[in-house]
Scaffold this active site. Structure first.
Site, PDB file in Angstrom:
ATOM      1  N   GLU A 416       0.883  -1.057  -0.012  1.00 31.26           N
ATOM      2  CA  GLU A 416       0.158  -0.004  -0.106  1.00 31.26           C
ATOM      3  C   GLU A 416       1.050   1.097   0.068  1.00 31.26           C
ATOM      4  O   GLU A 416       0.871   2.131   0.873  1.00 31.26           O
ATOM      5  CB  GLU A 416      -0.919  -0.063   1.064  1.00 31.26           C
ATOM      6  CG  GLU A 416      -2.069  -1.065   1.104  1.00 31.26           C
ATOM      7  CD  GLU A 416      -3.248  -0.598   0.306  1.00 31.26           C
ATOM      8  OE1 GLU A 416      -2.936   0.135  -0.635  1.00 31.26           O
ATOM      9  OE2 GLU A 416      -4.108  -1.319   0.289  1.00 31.26           O
ATOM     10  N   GLU A 492      -3.903 -10.369  -0.133  1.00 29.93           N
ATOM     11  CA  GLU A 492      -4.770 -10.346   1.179  1.00 29.93           C
ATOM     12  C   GLU A 492      -5.847 -10.764   0.641  1.00 29.93           C
ATOM     13  O   GLU A 492      -6.553 -10.250  -0.243  1.00 29.93           O
ATOM     14  CB  GLU A 492      -4.852  -9.083   1.858  1.00 29.93           C
ATOM     15  CG  GLU A 492      -3.417  -8.614   2.305  1.00 29.93           C
ATOM     16  CD  GLU A 492      -3.136  -6.917   2.970  1.00 29.93           C
ATOM     17  OE1 GLU A 492      -4.433  -6.596   3.177  1.00 29.93           O
ATOM     18  OE2 GLU A 492      -2.173  -6.632   2.789  1.00 29.93           O
TER      19      GLU A 492
HETATM   20  C1  IPT Z   1      -5.279  -3.701   3.691  1.00 29.20           C
HETATM   21  C2  IPT Z   1      -3.732  -3.271   4.205  1.00 29.20           C
HETATM   22  O1  IPT Z   1      -2.819  -3.847   3.581  1.00 29.20           O
HETATM   23  C3  IPT Z   1      -3.350  -4.193   5.411  1.00 29.20           C
HETATM   24  O2  IPT Z   1      -2.133  -3.914   6.181  1.00 29.20           O
HETATM   25  C4  IPT Z   1      -4.715  -4.154   6.426  1.00 29.20           C
HETATM   26  O3  IPT Z   1      -4.907  -2.766   6.756  1.00 29.20           O
HETATM   27  C5  IPT Z   1      -5.968  -4.532   5.717  1.00 29.20           C
HETATM   28  O4  IPT Z   1      -6.139  -3.693   4.842  1.00 29.20           O
HETATM   29  C6  IPT Z   1      -6.895  -4.439   6.743  1.00 29.20           C
HETATM   30  O5  IPT Z   1      -6.943  -5.042   7.906  1.00 29.20           O
HETATM   31  S1  IPT Z   1      -5.489  -2.331   2.915  1.00 29.20           S
HETATM   32  C7  IPT Z   1      -7.102  -2.044   2.608  1.00 29.20           C
HETATM   33  C8  IPT Z   1      -7.324  -0.676   2.267  1.00 29.20           C
HETATM   34  C9  IPT Z   1      -7.903  -2.976   1.506  1.00 29.20           C
END
Ligand code: IPT
Length: 992
Positions: A416, A492
């Site tokens: 990010e 993720e």
């Molecule tokens: C995503 C982040 O990469 C991760 O660090 C964490 O914050 C997660 O979200 C949420 O728990 S970024 C999100 C805007 C998709």
């Protein structure tokens, strides 16, 4: 002069070098961990003299974060603060607030008497957050940053014989805070170990290993490069009979390394002045025709994102917890880790090599807070040439420190951090350092500088389009063509916040179906709940805001598969079932199980397939199936043996349960196997389904002279409210359609539209009340109660008909039909009955049930649940999510018995259940010693106290979980749309 807001790489340091496992080099080291003198100042201009030894200062333990120095009891040096992506200070790079807590550390350093003469002496910091300046005997010798990266300083020329004063000034905020905006607690200080390292003359500086595996020939090729190798340096691999010069290549027949079979070979690098013993794994990572291959075989990454976390010590994580993480992952069939969002402590990578986990090693880089101003990331360091050297330095330090680990299969440039010129620069630097591993960075949306196509939280619909290769095209045709040849990774997905994620198996099915999909990494491994005590001394897991932060992101830091103390949450059990390397899935309309070997490299010779035939709590027969040995990728359909001793059909289902069990471990499994045998997979067929309750009673109700009603053991007031049941006072029996919102219910799926919670509140589901319309005896002599249940401000509600009759053996039978009334749109949380009983010791009520268990399950998170006979207390039916919310539902329940402290028993038999015209196996049962409202309002589990009642939810159905806390909401296959529900229940009591 450089200071904490000067954007340049570290000064006065030596180039990063490989970090061999602790103790693997015979060069001398001396630990500087332990008590240091410490004083915290409010600004970076501390005025402290680096010549001042701080004799009258406090002492603090190194490694550690100063905010947690006395956790969980006291917070003498400021408190932790949690914010996700928004910077907790003005965006004004490279400047940071004048209020900048700064720690002054002091330690007397004296080289041990037997410290070797000659060579150099380095001072090594494994991790310091965020910027620091090092002075020796009053003279500044170095400045550094890159909180999760090592720093080495050559002290040879500044150390005096005898005592030396080491002074380290560490600022909480620095220019580099702008590139370390990861979603975690802001925690400062020297949080990883500090050592003195002797660097002998003619020793080993930087060592690189290239160890490839050629799957077509079964051979491995190894080359060990030694930077500035001293003459006479040799590399030996005794097991392979290899004795090589640095840079020399040799090929030999080898066993390859994989996460499934983490075979390592000892490599001894002997220089005249130093000997290092390394562990090499032969393996080749390749991308062929858009498919991700390890050693020539397609591999699916069944991964998790792991932050470093200890509930008492923050990111200062000891070796034991690191190993606990790895072993827990292995035992739950996780095969990959993304080190979100920074390089982990190097020992963690040694453990991944040894126990077998694929690793995406991620650079210490996130600039997320720049996104919020219009989504265009103005001023982002990633797109500012002034930051190039700093960012390239970071990624270089990661690759040089870690490249010898076979577990690392991809480098990640960061998380990010938007796009820009420095992505290209970092990518080029990594390629130059290590051409053997592909590069990952999700923020490179056109995949110009990476080798795998990565997204986070892509819906399963979108993932399927990518799998099929028909996802929307990029604007630039050449970039689009290039990206279509890349494998796809969800870096993720399946956000594990609170109760969830739902829908994990929907993704996993897609990963299996499409070769281009290389799997993904669940967000995330652990809830970062920090231990602290409340005013009464009760310890609890704190999240954002619990330290009085004025600016914070609340519960969003608690989104892991394990609770802060590493207790697996039910979602980890679901992960184990979904990620199982061998799957036993129901096929052919419930007549057969499909046994699939999903290992990439392993056959099933280490597993036995054991079956049990059970009827309620009785085991009717057991046996073992001989399936032969299934090769990787092979599958076979199995059906129960033809000669099973099947019982007559009754209200209890008969299950044939097949388990793939690993009873023994060979050398490559031994490390995680302790505590085995392990059930690798479970599959189940209902060979004799439960039949409906026999002889549901009709009639037997009467009206008393005062207008009240009696139906066997149930007494009602004159309008039809149930007031006692088997002599026990009933506080309420009504229809319910609400639940204490989960973290997923509280947010909008894919950040669009209202949350489920908002929809439910709009419909008044959180404030339902029931109005009895009529009560009367029908022609059969049953008590028929008509009711309407609705919340405020809406015409929507539920029309319900309760039909009560007295059954056999003093039981009471209830047939209920609930019909949504009004113009419903959107989902509801549940539909069923809430029975609230007076019970002083509700937590201690013992519950045994026939149905899915032993743990909670939901419509879209039910792979881990197995039909059978289970028991718990009401206390143990609760899942103590770090942030309280709906939990604990048991599905498919056909029978439950509640044993109360006074010796009485209430049993509940269920069936048939129908929802929206579709029959369901049993009911969904949840029991609590507190109300859903109390559960909703509690901020932490320890705040929940039994209120003298037992709340029994008997539902026809409940809404799924989804992943809306970050990502898609509940998928259509698990959305609970309002529909007519029918329940049939028999309530029986004994012992009164
Ligand atoms: C995503 C982040 O990469 C991760 O660090 C964490 O914050 C997660 O979200 C949420 O728990 S970024 C999100 C805007 C998709």
């Amino acid at each position: 002069m450089t200071d904490h807001v000067t954007v340049i790489p570290p000064t006065g340091v030596v180039p990063a070098r490989f970090r061999p496992p602790t103790g693997s080099s015979d060069a001398r080291t001396a630990s500087l961990d332990g008590p240091w003198r410490f004083r915290l100042h409010p600004t970076a201009r501390t005025g402290a003299d680096p010549k001042d030894p701080g004799d009258d200062w406090d002492t603090i333990a190194v490694p550690g974060h100063w905010q947690l120095a006395q956790a969980p009891d006291a917070w003498p040096y400021g408190t932790p603060a949690y914010s996700n992506k928004l910077f907790p200070f003005p965006i004004d790079p490279p400047f940071v607030p004048d209020d900048n807590p700064t720690g002054e550390y002091r330690r007397i350093v004296e080289l041990p008497e037997d410290w070797p003469t000659g060579g150099r002496t380095y001072l090594r910091f494994e991790g310091v957050d965020s910027w620091f300046e090092v002075a020796v005997n009053g003279t500044v010798v170095a400045t550094s940053h890159g909180s999760r990266l090592p720093t080495e300083i050559d002290l040879t020329d500044v150390l005096q014989p005898g005592q030396n004063l080491l002074a380290v000034r560490v600022t909480q905020w620095s220019a580099f805070s702008y590139v370390e905006d990861q979603d975690q607690w802001w925690l400062s200080g020297i949080f990883r170990s500090v050592t003195l390292e002797h660097r002998p003359d003619a020793g080993l500086g930087h060592v690189g290993i290239t160890a490839d595996y050629h799957h077509t020939t079964g051979t491995g090729t190894i080359r060990v490069d030694v930077e500035d190798a001293a003459p006479g340096t040799r590399v030996t691999v005794a097991e392979l009979g290899l004795d090589l010069a640095p840079g020399e290549t040799a090929t030999a027949a080898v066993d390859p390394w994989s996460a499934e079979r983490p075979r390592l070979y000892e490599v001894v690098v002997q220089a005249p002045g130093e000997r290092v013993v390394l562990q090499a794994g032969f393996r080749t990572v390749a991308i062929v025709d858009g498919v991700f291959l390890v050693n020539g075989a397609p591999v699916k990454l069944r991964g998790v994102n792991r932050h470093e976390f200890d509930p008492l010590r923050g990111r200062s994580v000891g070796a034991e917890l690191m190993e606990q993480d790895v072993l827990l992952m292995k035992r739950h069939h996780i095969n990959a880790v993304r080190t979100s969002h920074y390089p982990p402590h190097p020992h963690f990578l040694d453990l991944c090599d040894r126990h077998g986990l694929y690793v995406i090693d991620e650079n210490d880089l996130e600039t997320h807070g720049f996104e919020q101003e219009d989504g265009r990331w103005p001023g982002n360091p990633v797109d500012d040439p002034a930051w190039e050297d700093v960012l390239v330095d970071r990624v270089t330090r990661m690759v040089r420190r870690d490249a010898h680990h076979p577990s690392i299969i991809l480098w990640s440039l960061g998380n990010e951090a938007g796009g820009g010129c420095n992505i290209a620069a970092m990518s080029a630097a990594v390629r130059a350092l290590d051409p053997t591993r592909p590069i990952h960075y999700e923020g490179d949306w056109s995949s110009d500088h990476v080798d795998v196509y990565s997204r986070m939280y892509a819906t399963s619909e979108h993932t399927e389009l990518i799998g099929r290769g028909v996802d929307p095209a990029l604007a630039r045709p050449e970039a689009d063509a290039r990206r279509r040849l890349m494998p796809f990774l969800q870096c993720e997905y399946a956000h594990a916040m609170g109760n969830g994620p739902g829908g994990l198996s929907d993704y996993d099915d897609l990963f299996d179906r499409y070769p281009r999909l290389m799997g993904g990494f669940i967000w995330e491994w652990i809830d970062h709940g920090l231990s602290r005590r409340d005013a009464e001394g009760r310890e609890f897991a704190a999240y954002g805001g619990d330290f009085g932060e004025l600016f914070h992101d609340g519960t969003f830091v608690a989104d892991g598969l394990v609770l802060p103390d590493r207790t697996p949450s039910p979602s980890l059990l679901e992960v184990a079932a979904v990620f199982a390397p061998v799957r036993l899935d129901v096929v052919d309309g419930g007549d057969a199980l499909l046994v699939r070997n999903r290992y990439a490299f392993r056959d099933t010779a280490h597993l036995t397939f054991e079956w049990t035939l059970s009827h309620g709590s009785s085991v009717l027969a057991t046996g073992t199936l001989d399936l032969g040995v299934l090769a990787p990728g092979a599958s076979v359909r199995v059906t129960p043996p033809a000669d099973l001793p099947l019982p007559p059909a009754d209200h209890t289902p008969t299950f044939w349960t097949l388990r793939a069990v690993q009873h023994a471990a060979d050398a490559l499994d031994a490390s995680w196997f302790a505590g085995g045998p392990w059930v690798v997979a479970t599959g189940q067929l209902a060979v004799v389904p439960a039949v409906a309750l026999a002889d549901v009673a009709a009639g037997g109700a009467r009206q008393e002279a005062d207008g009240s009603y009696v139906v066997g053991p149930a007494r009602f007031d004159e309008v039809g409210n149930l007031v006692t049941l088997h002599g026990r006072r009933v506080a309420e029996l009504r229809v319910d359609a609400w639940r204490a919102p989960t973290d997923n219910d509280r947010r909008s799926g894919m950040w669009v539209g209202p949350s489920d919670e908002a929809v439910w509140k709009e419909r008044g589901l959180h404030l339902l009340a029931e109005r009895k319309i009529s009560a009367a005896l029908d022609a059969d002599g049953a008590l028929v109660v008509e009711a309407r249940t609705a919340g405020p401000r809406t015409r929507n509600g539920f029309r319900t008909t309760y039909v009560w009759s007295s059954g056999a053996d003093g039981s009471v039978d209830l047939r209920v039909r609930i019909v949504p009334d009004g113009r419903w749109t959107g989902s509801i949380a549940r539909l069923g009955l809430l029975l609230t009983l007076d019970e002083a010791a509700a937590s201690d009520v013992a519950v045994s049930w026939l149905g899915l268990g032993p743990d909670e399950s939901y419509a879209d998170s039910a792979k881990a649940a197995v039909g059978g006979a289970w028991s718990h207390t009401v206390r143990d039916l609760q899942t103590r999510y770090t942030h309280p919310q709906e939990n604990g539902a048991r599905r498919g329940v056909t029978h439950a018995a509640l044993d109360f402290a006074d010796g009485s028993t209430l049993t509940l038999d269920a069936g048939p259940t129908v929802y929206g015209g579709v029959p369901r196996a049993g009911v969904e049962l949840s029991l609590r010693p507190w109300s859903d409202r109390a559960l909703d309002l509690a901020a932490h589990p320890h705040e929940l106290t039994p209120d003298g009642r037992l709340y029994v939810h008997v539902d026809a159905a409940q809404h799924g979980l989804g992943s809306a806390a970050c990502g898609p909401g509940v998928l259509p296959n698990a959305v609970l749309n309002p529909a007519p529900a029918e329940l049939t229940l028999r309530l029986t009591s004994r012992g009164l």
